[in-house]
Motif scaffolding. Structure first.
Motif, PDB file in Angstrom:
ATOM      1  N   VAL A   1      -6.574   3.490   8.418  1.00 17.06           N
ATOM      2  CA  VAL A   1      -5.142   3.725   8.602  1.00 17.06           C
ATOM      3  C   VAL A   1      -4.975   5.171   9.077  1.00 17.06           C
TER       4      VAL A   1
ATOM      5  N   VAL B   1       1.413  -1.218   6.560  1.00 13.96           N
ATOM      6  CA  VAL B   1       1.450  -0.311   5.421  1.00 13.96           C
ATOM      7  C   VAL B   1       2.739   0.493   5.484  1.00 13.96           C
TER       8      VAL B   1
ATOM      9  N   VAL C   1      -2.805  -1.317   9.753  1.00  7.07           N
ATOM     10  CA  VAL C   1      -4.213  -1.101   9.419  1.00  7.07           C
ATOM     11  C   VAL C   1      -5.054  -1.462  10.646  1.00  7.07           C
TER      12      VAL C   1
ATOM     13  N   ARG D   1       3.025   2.138   1.206  1.00  4.32           N
ATOM     14  CA  ARG D   1       2.658   0.887   0.551  1.00  4.32           C
ATOM     15  C   ARG D   1       2.820  -0.220   1.564  1.00  4.32           C
ATOM     16  N   GLU D   2       2.069  -1.264   1.365  1.00  2.00           N
ATOM     17  CA  GLU D   2       2.151  -2.363   2.301  1.00  2.00           C
ATOM     18  C   GLU D   2       3.537  -2.970   2.234  1.00  2.00           C
TER      19      GLU D   2
ATOM     20  N   TRP E   1      -8.223  -2.526   3.148  1.00  2.00           N
ATOM     21  CA  TRP E   1      -7.148  -3.376   3.633  1.00  2.00           C
ATOM     22  C   TRP E   1      -7.552  -4.125   4.900  1.00  2.00           C
TER      23      TRP E   1
ATOM     24  N   LYS F   1      -2.123   0.812  -3.432  1.00  2.00           N
ATOM     25  CA  LYS F   1      -1.461   1.974  -2.857  1.00  2.00           C
ATOM     26  C   LYS F   1      -2.458   3.119  -2.774  1.00  2.00           C
TER      27      LYS F   1
ATOM     28  N   THR G   1      -9.874   2.196   4.190  1.00  2.00           N
ATOM     29  CA  THR G   1      -9.480   1.395   3.027  1.00  2.00           C
ATOM     30  C   THR G   1     -10.146   0.016   3.063  1.00  2.00           C
TER      31      THR G   1
ATOM     32  N   ALA H   1       0.846  -1.190   0.000  1.00  2.00           N
ATOM     33  CA  ALA H   1       0.000   0.000   0.000  1.00  2.00           C
ATOM     34  C   ALA H   1       0.877   1.234   0.000  1.00  2.00           C
TER      35      ALA H   1
END
Ligand SMILES: *[C@@H]1O[C@H](CO)[C@@H](O)[C@H](O)[C@H]1NC(C)=O
Ligand SMILES: *[C@@H]1O[C@H](CO)[C@@H](O)[C@H](O)[C@H]1NC(C)=O
Ligand SMILES: *[C@@H]1O[C@H](CO)[C@@H](O)[C@H](O)[C@H]1NC(C)=O
Ligand SMILES: *[C@@H]1O[C@H](CO)[C@@H](O)[C@H](O)[C@H]1NC(C)=O
Ligand SMILES: *[C@@H]1O[C@H](CO)[C@@H](O)[C@H](O)[C@H]1NC(C)=O
Ligand SMILES: *[C@@H]1O[C@H](CO)[C@@H](O)[C@H](O)[C@H]1NC(C)=O
Ligand SMILES: *[C@@H]1O[C@H](CO)[C@@H](O)[C@H](O)[C@H]1NC(C)=O
Ligand SMILES: *[C@@H]1O[C@H](CO)[C@@H](O)[C@H](O)[C@H]1NC(C)=O
Ligand SMILES: *[C@@H]1O[C@H](CO)[C@@H](O)[C@H](O)[C@H]1NC(C)=O
Ligand SMILES: *[C@@H]1O[C@H](CO)[C@@H](O)[C@H](O)[C@H]1NC(C)=O
Ligand SMILES: *[C@@H]1O[C@H](CO)[C@@H](O)[C@H](O)[C@H]1NC(C)=O
Ligand SMILES: *[C@@H]1O[C@H](CO)[C@@H](O)[C@H](O)[C@H]1NC(C)=O
Length: 548
Positions: free
Chosen positions: A517, A470, A511, A530-531, A464, A419, A462, A4
């Motif tokens: 987040v 992340v 997350v 990003r993850e 996620w 992302k 999100t 992400a």
């Protein structure tokens, strides 16, 4: 784990925008390609860039992250002033000799830069379409010699630069428009395709990028001449892929600000460049042009652009605010269907992201070096990182992050949210990093924001999974007005050699429940998250353990 990306830009003195953004599940997306951020180089200035290693070093850093070198268009005003002469016929056996209005070359000029750019660089070359005597013999010879030197690095030809200025340049008679342009495009492209070299090249032979229009559709006082040249009329007139030539793309140019005339001089302001609403007003005028290109099954690109036309403006083009603008611009363009943006370069232009040699301007000597705006490219590289050959991301602008001082994008790989980029575009004028020896000192910031730079927590909802990690990547600088001390999560570049300094700082957030987040943002800063990938973390730990 999945990846992400969160990106946040500097925010303004009074925080006017939301601090809570939700990503809807039903957004319409467009392609985000890994080589969407390219450069256009003015032909007469190309040798200045290829004479030092700075440009290839910097482009190499980008390619290291994205897996694909940035595309390069060699084109501009001097394309239609380029004349090809036999080798040995220019003064001093030079391979080129140019002034503001004439650019004489020999075939040796193509050879002199053919191997300069990083491996895998796609080159677009603009032929002289203005010189139409002898049935474009000069352009056809240029095409042949460019192919001889570049071979399959040469992917597209343009026929002329800004053909919608040809009447005002006196290169075509009044009344010249879509019908005449199409007939002449067909004529020249057909003779190129009939040439022996083109036939022998087979499927590797370069294709065509048509249009190359300058005048923005909706801003009459920026239209240089009256004609009917736009993508809607062009496609309606029949200049579409396959009809005659292989038209891979159409190109339009855009400069939101300009030093070229008094009217626009008065509208030149850093805080109007680094303003998402202004960017949207400029870019959205191309929505109907994209629709026309879509209908023709062809892609529209911003084939030449920069902050301020007629070479840029120090104090605007060379600031951190311009870097935030560039990031927002490339992503906004992709989200409405213009997947490539080529930033124009001259060796003595204030908007150039890097400048290869020292030069004199306004009684100052500017050093060679890197301007703040280059960091937008390295940041975008982080955004598009993670794609293999032939893969693309999909991107959408976030309706919940759409204010003059806030912009945001969600980025997908297949159906998965990969992302998120958030840009806080509020103006914060700090007191650090005001100078950069490759810019004019007379434009260093003198107006400062009062108090402390605002910071806040952004919450992002999100899809996620709770508990996922992340990774956050930041484009950061001391202020909108900063010309130096800019970096991407701790990575900077040696201003003389372009060498990469430092490595991407690892910043992870988890997350929370409901896919929420939280992360901290500051005014005038960009972040990308990003993850985290497990392998990367392990490598970093190993590197740390080895004391590297
Ligand atoms: C997505 O859903 C929202 C809420 O139902 C709606 O307002 C919006 O128009 C939809 N957008 C698209 C692109 O379908
Ligand atoms: C390139 O470098 C050479 C050697 O330093 C110099 O003589 C020449 O003028 C330079 N050319 C350009 C276009 O900067
Ligand atoms: C360029 O051409 C002009 C005119 O022929 C000549 O005077 C000049 O020396 C040439 N410049 C270079 C760098 O070769
Ligand atoms: C002129 O330049 C060409 C190509 O760069 C080179 O092959 C040739 O030897 C040069 N001629 C002279 C007389 O220097
Ligand atoms: C380019 O070539 C033309 C024709 O020979 C000549 O008149 C002109 O001076 C040359 N310009 C430069 C900059 O070399
Ligand atoms: C070249 O342009 C001139 C000026 O518009 C025009 O009169 C002439 O017909 C054109 N020549 C060709 C071959 O198209
Ligand atoms: C497209 O062509 C029509 C005439 O056919 C003209 O009225 C219109 O202004 C043209 N559009 C542009 C943007 O030039
Ligand atoms: C675009 O592609 C569609 C679907 O393949 C096709 O029906 C249409 O004719 C194409 N349009 C043009 C202008 O080539
Ligand atoms: C450069 O210096 C000259 C001579 O002192 C002066 O006339 C001119 O205004 C200066 N230009 C700038 C842009 O400062
Ligand atoms: C950004 O531009 C919009 C549209 O022109 C304007 O309304 C707004 O006031 C600008 N914001 C700032 C902070 O200048
Ligand atoms: C920030 O500085 C720029 C020039 O460097 C100026 O145009 C702008 O008005 C300033 N804005 C604020 C809010 O200080
Ligand atoms: C900061 O405060 C000073 C003194 O009150 C004021 O003159 C200046 O305009 C303020 N700066 C900004 C950017 O608001």
């Amino acid at each position: 784990m999945h990846a992400a990306v969160l990106l946040a830009l500097l925010a303004g003195t009074c925080l006017g925008h939301t601090t809570s953004v939700t990503i809807p599940s039903n957004l319409t997306t467009r392609q985000l390609v890994r080589d969407g951020y390219g450069y256009s180089v003015e032909p007469v200035w190309l040798s200045y860039f290829t004479n030092t290693s700075l440009m290839s070093t910097l482009l190499g850093h980008v390619a290291d992250v994205t897996g694909k070198a940035p595309p390069i268009r060699i084109g501009g005003t001097t394309s239609d002033e380029t004349r090809l002469y036999p080798v040995g016929s220019l003064a001093g056996n030079a391979s080129s000799n140019g002034t503001g209005s004439q650019f004489n070359i020999t075939a040796a000029w193509y050879a002199s830069w053919a191997d300069y750019f990083p491996a895998g660089t796609d080159v677009i070359y603009t032929l002289n379409f203005a010189a139409n005597e002898s049935n474009w013999a000069n352009a056809k010879a240029e095409a042949s010699e460019a192919w001889t030197a570049l071979h399959d690095k040469l992917v597209l030809f343009e026929l002329g630069n800004e053909v919608d200025h040809f009447i005002s340049e006196s290169w075509r008679a009044p009344g010249w428009g879509v019908a005449e342009y199409i007939a002449q495009f067909d004529n020249l492209s057909a003779s190129i395709q009939r040439a022996d070299w083109y036939v022998e090249a087979g499927p590797q032979a370069p294709k065509f990028q048509a249009a190359v229009f300058a005048d923005p559709p909706w801003v009459p006082d920026q239209q240089t001449e009256q004609d009917d040249l736009d993508i809607v009329n062009l496609t309606r007139g029949g200049l579409v892929d396959g009809a005659h030539a292989v038209v891979e793309t159409y190109s339009v140019h855009l400069y939101p600000q300009s030093t070229c005339d008094t009217e626009r001089w008065l509208r030149m302001r850093l805080d109007l460049l680094s303003n998402h609403t202004v960017l949207w007003l400029n870019v959205s005028q191309y929505v109907p042009q994209v629709a026309a290109a879509d209908q023709a099954n062809t892609t529209l690109v911003f084939g030449e652009t920069n902050s301020v036309s007629c070479s840029g403006r120090s104090g605007i083009s060379d600031t951190f605010g311009a870097a935030l603008w560039s990031v927002d611009y490339v992503l906004l363009a992709a989200s409405i269907g213009l997947p490539k943006v080529y930033f124009h370069l001259g060796a003595q232009s204030q908007y150039s992201a890097f400048t290869p040699e020292p030069y004199e301007l306004d009684n100052e000597t500017l050093a060679s070096g890197i301007r703040a705006n280059f960091y937008s490219h390295y940041f975008i590289a982080q955004v598009v990182e993670g794609l293999g050959d032939g893969e693309t991301y999909q991107i959408a602008a976030l309706p919940g992050a759409n204010a003059s001082d806030l912009s945001g994008y969600s980025i997908y790989k297949g159906a998965d949210l990969a992302k998120v980029v958030l840009l806080d575009m509020g103006v914060w004028n700090g007191t650090e990093g005001l100078a950069n020896p490759s810019t004019l000192s007379s434009t260093d910031g003198t107006v400062f924001s009062n108090g402390t730079r605002p910071s806040y927590n952004m919450s992002l909802t999100t899809s996620w999974t709770e508990g996922a990690q992340v990774q956050v990547v930041r484009l950061q600088g001391p202020g909108t007005n900063a010309k130096s001390l800019v970096n991407v999560s701790g990575v900077s570049f040696d201003t003389t050699t372009g060498a990469k300094l430092g490595k991407l700082a690892s910043e992870l957030v988890e997350v929370g429940s409901g896919g929420v987040v939280y992360f901290g943002l500051e005014q005038a800063e960009a972040r990308l998250g990003r993850e985290a990938k497990e392998e990367e973390e392990e490598e970093e730990e190993e590197e740390e353990a080895a004391g590297r």
